[in-house]
Design a protein around this motif. Structure first.
Motif, short mmCIF file in Angstrom:
data_model
loop_
_atom_site.label_atom_id
_atom_site.label_comp_id
_atom_site.label_asym_id
_atom_site.label_seq_id
_atom_site.Cartn_x
_atom_site.Cartn_y
_atom_site.Cartn_z
N SER A 1 0.83 -1.20 0.00
CA SER A 1 0.00 0.00 0.00
C SER A 1 0.87 1.26 0.00
CB SER A 1 -0.92 -0.01 1.22
OG SER A 1 -1.63 1.21 1.33
N ASP A 2 1.95 1.24 0.78
CA ASP A 2 2.86 2.39 0.82
C ASP A 2 3.55 2.60 -0.52
OD1 ASP A 2 2.21 3.01 3.40
OD2 ASP A 2 3.98 2.13 4.31
N ARG A 3 3.95 1.50 -1.16
CA ARG A 3 4.65 1.62 -2.43
C ARG A 3 3.75 2.17 -3.53
NH1 ARG A 3 8.58 -3.68 -3.35
NH2 ARG A 3 10.01 -3.25 -1.62
N THR A 4 2.52 1.69 -3.57
CA THR A 4 1.60 2.12 -4.61
C THR A 4 0.87 3.41 -4.25
OG1 THR A 4 -0.20 0.77 -3.67
CG2 THR A 4 1.21 -0.27 -5.33
N LEU A 5 0.99 3.84 -2.97
CA LEU A 5 0.29 5.01 -2.47
C LEU A 5 -1.22 4.88 -2.65
CD1 LEU A 5 2.64 7.90 -3.64
CD2 LEU A 5 2.69 6.59 -1.52
N ARG A 6 -1.72 3.63 -2.53
CA ARG A 6 -3.15 3.37 -2.64
C ARG A 6 -3.63 2.70 -1.36
NH1 ARG A 6 -4.86 2.86 -7.91
NH2 ARG A 6 -6.96 2.99 -7.01
N ARG A 7 -4.82 3.01 -0.93
CA ARG A 7 -5.42 2.42 0.28
C ARG A 7 -6.71 1.67 -0.05
NH1 ARG A 7 -0.65 3.39 2.62
NH2 ARG A 7 -0.12 5.60 2.51
N LYS A 8 -7.55 2.30 -0.86
CA LYS A 8 -8.88 1.77 -1.12
C LYS A 8 -8.87 0.35 -1.70
CE LYS A 8 -13.24 3.06 -3.38
NZ LYS A 8 -13.94 4.15 -4.10
N PRO A 9 -8.03 0.03 -2.70
CA PRO A 9 -8.08 -1.33 -3.26
C PRO A 9 -7.79 -2.42 -2.23
CG PRO A 9 -6.84 0.14 -4.70
CD PRO A 9 -7.08 0.89 -3.43
N PHE A 10 -6.93 -2.12 -1.26
CA PHE A 10 -6.56 -3.13 -0.27
C PHE A 10 -7.68 -3.32 0.76
CE2 PHE A 10 -2.70 -1.26 -1.98
CZ PHE A 10 -2.04 -2.40 -2.41
N ILE A 11 -8.38 -2.23 1.07
CA ILE A 11 -9.53 -2.35 1.97
C ILE A 11 -10.63 -3.17 1.29
CG2 ILE A 11 -11.38 -1.04 3.09
CD1 ILE A 11 -9.34 1.20 3.55
N LEU A 12 -10.90 -2.88 0.03
CA LEU A 12 -11.92 -3.64 -0.70
C LEU A 12 -11.52 -5.10 -0.86
CD1 LEU A 12 -12.93 -1.07 -3.49
CD2 LEU A 12 -14.11 -1.58 -1.34
N MET B 1 -20.50 -0.51 0.11
CA MET B 1 -20.36 0.69 0.92
C MET B 1 -18.93 1.24 0.83
SD MET B 1 -22.50 -0.54 4.29
CE MET B 1 -22.14 0.95 5.25
N GLY B 2 -17.94 0.34 0.89
CA GLY B 2 -16.55 0.77 0.79
C GLY B 2 -16.24 1.39 -0.56
N LYS B 3 -16.78 0.79 -1.62
CA LYS B 3 -16.54 1.32 -2.97
C LYS B 3 -17.13 2.72 -3.11
CE LYS B 3 -16.97 0.12 -7.85
NZ LYS B 3 -17.48 -0.88 -8.83
N ALA B 4 -18.29 2.96 -2.48
CA ALA B 4 -18.95 4.25 -2.61
C ALA B 4 -18.42 5.29 -1.63
CB ALA B 4 -20.46 4.07 -2.40
N MET B 5 -18.00 4.86 -0.43
CA MET B 5 -17.71 5.81 0.64
C MET B 5 -16.23 6.06 0.88
SD MET B 5 -20.57 4.29 3.29
CE MET B 5 -20.34 5.54 4.55
N VAL B 6 -15.37 5.07 0.61
CA VAL B 6 -13.95 5.24 0.87
C VAL B 6 -13.33 6.06 -0.26
CG1 VAL B 6 -11.72 4.10 1.15
CG2 VAL B 6 -13.77 3.10 2.18
N ARG B 7 -12.67 7.14 0.11
CA ARG B 7 -11.99 7.98 -0.88
C ARG B 7 -10.51 7.71 -0.83
NH1 ARG B 7 -14.91 13.95 -0.52
NH2 ARG B 7 -17.04 13.24 -1.03
N GLU B 8 -9.93 7.60 -1.99
CA GLU B 8 -8.50 7.31 -2.06
C GLU B 8 -7.71 8.47 -1.47
OE1 GLU B 8 -5.90 5.35 -1.77
OE2 GLU B 8 -6.80 4.21 -3.40
#
Length: 414
Positions: free
Chosen positions: A81-92, A193-200
């Motif tokens: 997650s740190d390398r890609t600077l992404r959070r949402k895909p890993f939560i989903l 809900m995560g797809k709609a509510m979590v913002r990257e």
């Protein structure tokens, strides 16, 4: 405007900013169905293993492998997650793993199949351990990190308790495979809900600079340390005895928690009673966490000592039930409640001590070391628990856990 007035206005603005209580980000609630499902299904793996012909040794091995996979998964997904600077895909990904793996578990036929599935499940589920905390830190201002982490875990913790309560009632009418499928279905809304509510939040989080360790709730039945945010390691001289003491503590926890459902099941108590014990454990912890945190102040060492004594009391209580069978159930429930209460003291004070004792530049790596040592202790205890119970019984396993708690206390006093 005079310079004196300007300074006063600036100071008032800063003061008001720190008095400001931020609103809870809406995406926190996307975790509720997920936590209801994982909380309600947390006990089912142990019970299903026993139903499929497994033993205490099987349960201990299962918990050890799952905890190892969870530790490695948290480190892997956190770094990715740190390398890609992404959070949402890993939560989903973590959300999606629940309905998939719980549904697959409902159709296994042997203990080996269930162990393998549960191990892989723990690895994917670990993406919901460290990654969301990084997103929390991007959702609230820096001076509100403690508040944000506390509220996130409060929402998650009560979702977990709700899942246990739901499991308590449903277990009277449904088989274990049916319960697994039910909780798999309950978890599905979290994906949408995560797809709609979590913002990257594509911003790098410097984990070494984060000192907000204290306000989190560990609500997992395994009591596996779930605040794995830091991935660097160090061994400050001031913390060496502390780390050794906590390794012993977590070995003791591994001897206790995985085998309590086995004990109740082997003594003839149904799934409802196992759920009731877990409800007592999680609810007592959640109810007392904030109070203990606010009252700790500078007495971190005494708070930790009190927590370890309470944990020792929990082990003694269940050992009394082993020798007085008619009162085993009430004593087991009391033991579980004491164990939950003890964690409110231990969890807060231990992480605060690590943060305080480590140097300013070593806070993150010191916490990473704490997590790894804690995980290693729990894995060791879980693996040993089954073999000990097969050889010397529950009394021997819990007795060793009590001795290890005594050793932990002695090392901390040193």
């Amino acid at each position: 405007m005079s310079q004196r007035v300007a300074v006063a206005v600036r100071n008032a603005t800063v003061a008001n900013r720190y008095r400001y209580i931020p609103s809870i980000p809406g995406w926190f609630y996307s975790f509720v169905p997920f936590k209801v499902a994982t909380g309600g299904s947390s006990v089912l793996v142990s019970l299903y293993l026993l139903e499929l012909g497994g033993s205490a040794s099987t349960v201990g091995l299962t918990f050890a492998l799952a905890s190892l996979a969870s530790m490695l998964g948290a480190l892997f997904w956190g770094r990715l997650s740190d390398r890609t600077l992404r959070r949402k895909p890993f939560i989903l990904l973590g959300f999606a793993s629940v309905p998939v793996f719980l549904a697959l578990m409902a159709f296994v036929k042997t203990p080996g199949q269930l162990i393998a599935l549960n191990t892989v499940y723990a690895f994917f589920l670990a993406s919901t351990l460290s990654v969301p905390i990084a997103l929390v830190l991007r959702s609230v201002r820096k001076h509100s990190w403690d508040y944000g982490i506390g509220k996130f875990n409060e929402v998650s913790g009560w979702g977990w308790v709700l899942g246990l309560v739901l499991g308590f009632f449903l277990s009277r009418f449904l088989t274990i495979p049916q319960l697994l499928l039910t909780f798999a279905a309950i978890s599905v809304p979290s994906i949408f809900m995560g797809k709609a509510m979590v913002r990257e939040a594509p911003v790098y989080i410097n984990r070494r600079s984060i000192a907000a360790f204290g306000n989190y709730v560990v609500e997992k039945a395994r009591y596996f340390p779930s605040f794995i945010l830091h991935t660097n390691f160090s061994l400050p001289r001031e913390l060496r005895w502390f780390y050794l003491a906590f390794f012993l503590f977590w070995v003791s926890a591994g001897l206790y928690f995985p085998q309590m459902p086995v004990l109740l099941t082997e003594r003839g108590f149904g799934r409802e009673m196992v759920y009731l014990a877990l409800i007592a454990n999680s609810a007592v912890a959640a109810l007392n966490y904030t109070r203990v945190s606010m009252n700790m102040g500078e007495n971190k060492g005494s708070t930790l000592g009190k927590g370890l004594l309470l944990r020792a009391g929990a082990v003694v209580t269940v050992m009394m039930g082993l020798f007085v069978s008619p009162v085993l159930l009430p004593l087991a429930l009391a033991s579980y409640a004491l164990a939950g209460y003890s964690w409110t003291f231990i969890g807060i004070s231990s992480t605060a001590i690590v943060s305080e004792k480590a140097g300013e530049k070593e806070k993150g790596s010191a916490m990473g070391t704490y997590n790894v040592i804690s995980s290693a202790g729990y894995i060791t205890g879980s693996a040993l628990s089954g073999a000990l119970i097969s050889g010397v019984g529950f009394g021997g396993a819990f007795g060793l856990g009590l001795l290890l708690l005594g050793g932990s206390l002695a090392l901390l006093r040193r």
